[in-house]
Design a protein around this motif. Structure first.
Motif, short mmCIF file in Angstrom:
data_model
loop_
_atom_site.label_atom_id
_atom_site.label_comp_id
_atom_site.label_asym_id
_atom_site.label_seq_id
_atom_site.Cartn_x
_atom_site.Cartn_y
_atom_site.Cartn_z
N LYS A 20 0.96 5.34 -4.12
CA LYS A 20 0.32 5.90 -3.09
C LYS A 20 -0.76 5.23 -2.45
O LYS A 20 -0.94 5.43 -1.19
CB LYS A 20 -0.07 7.45 -3.91
N MET A 21 -1.40 4.32 -3.06
CA MET A 21 -2.47 3.57 -2.46
C MET A 21 -1.64 2.59 -1.51
O MET A 21 -2.37 2.43 -0.07
CB MET A 21 -3.33 2.73 -3.40
N ALA A 24 -0.90 4.71 1.69
CA ALA A 24 -2.18 5.09 2.49
C ALA A 24 -2.69 3.74 3.25
O ALA A 24 -3.01 3.83 4.43
CB ALA A 24 -3.23 5.60 1.65
N GLU A 27 -0.24 3.15 6.15
CA GLU A 27 -0.70 4.15 7.29
C GLU A 27 -1.85 3.76 8.14
O GLU A 27 -1.99 3.86 9.18
CB GLU A 27 -0.83 5.47 6.61
N GLN A 28 -2.70 2.91 7.54
CA GLN A 28 -3.94 2.47 8.41
C GLN A 28 -3.95 0.99 8.74
O GLN A 28 -4.87 0.32 9.14
CB GLN A 28 -5.12 2.62 6.95
N ASN A 90 -4.14 10.79 -5.96
CA ASN A 90 -4.81 10.77 -4.43
C ASN A 90 -4.98 9.41 -3.91
O ASN A 90 -6.20 8.84 -4.28
CB ASN A 90 -5.75 11.72 -4.26
N GLU A 92 -5.03 7.97 -1.24
CA GLU A 92 -6.07 7.84 0.07
C GLU A 92 -7.40 7.84 -0.57
O GLU A 92 -8.31 6.74 -0.06
CB GLU A 92 -5.60 8.95 1.05
N ASN A 93 -7.71 8.74 -1.34
CA ASN A 93 -9.26 8.47 -2.00
C ASN A 93 -9.45 7.46 -2.75
O ASN A 93 -10.77 6.98 -2.61
CB ASN A 93 -9.59 10.01 -2.63
N LYS A 96 -9.94 4.61 -0.52
CA LYS A 96 -11.33 4.60 0.30
C LYS A 96 -12.34 4.31 -0.71
O LYS A 96 -13.28 3.34 -0.43
CB LYS A 96 -11.64 6.21 0.63
#
Length: 103
Positions: A20-21, A24, A27-28, A90, A92-93, A96
């Motif tokens: 999942k990371m 993300a 996507e960035q 999660n 994405e979090n 981050k």
């Protein structure tokens, strides 16, 4: 290229979070080497490659202090993954969180 190491008890439970990371990060448009290892492998991996940040799974949070002491000379930020982000996988979090620690 950001090198993000996730550490858990056996290196297994964080593999979904790694996926999942990675998604993300893609996507960035962020180049990142994100991987999960067992806590028993940390020393070997740190001897072989550079790491920008080390995130510990909640189940090994007790290792934070000893890792900070043991790897102080490597200047690697070390933190525990937020338990709700870990539980919800999660990516994405957690990505981050890693990027904030890298600075």
């Amino acid at each position: 290229m950001k090198n993000i190491m996730l550490v858990c008890a056996a290196g297994m439970s964080t593999s979904l979070l790694v996926s999942k990371m990675q998604k993300a990060a893609q996507e960035q448009n962020l180049e990142a080497d994100i991987y999960a290892i067992a806590e028993s492998e940390v020393e070997k991996v740190l001897g072989a490659k550079s790491v920008d940040v080390m995130l510990l799974g909640p189940q090994v949070r007790y290792l934070k202090g000893s890792f900070e002491t043991k790897y102080k000379d490597k200047n690697i930020p070390i933190d525990v993954i937020n338990m709700s982000d870990y539980g919800m996988m999660n990516g994405e979090n957690v990505l981050k969180q890693a990027l904030n620690l890298i600075g």
